[in-house]
Write an enzyme that holds these catalytic residues in place. Structure first.
Site, PDB file in Angstrom:
ATOM      1  CD  GLU A  51      -8.202   1.156   0.705  1.00  0.00           C
ATOM      2  OE1 GLU A  51      -8.089   2.316   0.704  1.00  0.00           O
ATOM      3  OE2 GLU A  51      -8.034   0.205   0.719  1.00  0.00           O
TER       4      GLU A  51
ATOM      5  CG  HIS B 136      -2.573   0.858  -4.982  1.00  0.00           C
ATOM      6  ND1 HIS B 136      -1.813   1.653  -3.760  1.00  0.00           N
ATOM      7  CD2 HIS B 136      -3.396   0.144  -4.398  1.00  0.00           C
ATOM      8  CE1 HIS B 136      -2.102   1.446  -2.514  1.00  0.00           C
ATOM      9  NE2 HIS B 136      -3.300   1.314  -2.847  1.00  0.00           N
TER      10      HIS B 136
ATOM     11  CG  HIS C  33     -10.851   9.049 -13.521  1.00  0.00           C
ATOM     12  ND1 HIS C  33     -11.672   8.909 -13.462  1.00  0.00           N
ATOM     13  CD2 HIS C  33      -9.910   8.466 -14.358  1.00  0.00           C
ATOM     14  CE1 HIS C  33     -11.915   7.630 -14.228  1.00  0.00           C
ATOM     15  NE2 HIS C  33     -11.625   7.671 -14.966  1.00  0.00           N
TER      16      HIS C  33
ATOM     17  CB  CYS D  50      -0.981  -0.095   1.076  1.00  0.00           C
ATOM     18  SG  CYS D  50      -2.230  -1.697   0.767  1.00  0.00           S
TER      19      CYS D  50
HETATM   20 ZN    ZN Z   1      -5.478   1.680  -1.806  1.00  0.00          ZN
END
Ligand code: ZN
Length: 122
Positions: A111, A32, A72, A28
């Site tokens: 998430e 990403h 975005h 993490c």
């Molecule tokens: Zn993440």
């Protein structure tokens, strides 16, 4: 007779982030992206004359500007989201929505398909 209900409406956005407080080699920490989803949950008593709590359109109207701020973008660059964990994101969305949506009872940030965080203002 009073009927208390919780309604929810789901919103989607795509965004990138990295999580600077995770351990050094944790995945993490790397940049990403996710297809984020969040549920806006409102709670209150149904008006017996109307038979509903709130028009879902009101939730949409309140949430769409927030979605537009996130979709975005690189979340770490958004003011207040320099550490964009699901927890902080849920709180950030809550703070944006609560003034426009007094019945707000929870924000649930998903998430991934299997990981989510619920925040209810405390
Ligand atoms: Zn993440």
């Amino acid at each position: 007779m009073v009927m208390r209900v919780r309604l929810s409406k789901t919103f989607h956005f795509e965004a990138a982030h990295d999580l600077p407080t995770f351990p050094d080699r944790h995945k993490c920490r790397r940049l990403h992206g996710h297809s984020f989803r969040f549920d806006v949950v409102v709670e209150g008593d149904v008006d017996p004359a109307k038979g509903y709590l709130i028009d879902y359109g009101e939730i949409k109207q309140a949430a769409e500007p927030v979605v537009n701020q996130l979709d975005h973008y690189y979340l770490n660059e958004i003011e207040g989201l320099n550490n964009p964990t699901a927890e902080n994101l849920a709180r950030w969305i809550w703070l944006k929505l609560k003034p426009a949506l007094p019945l707000l009872a929870a924000i649930i940030v998903h998430e991934t398909c299997t990981s989510g965080c619920e925040y209810n203002g405390k």
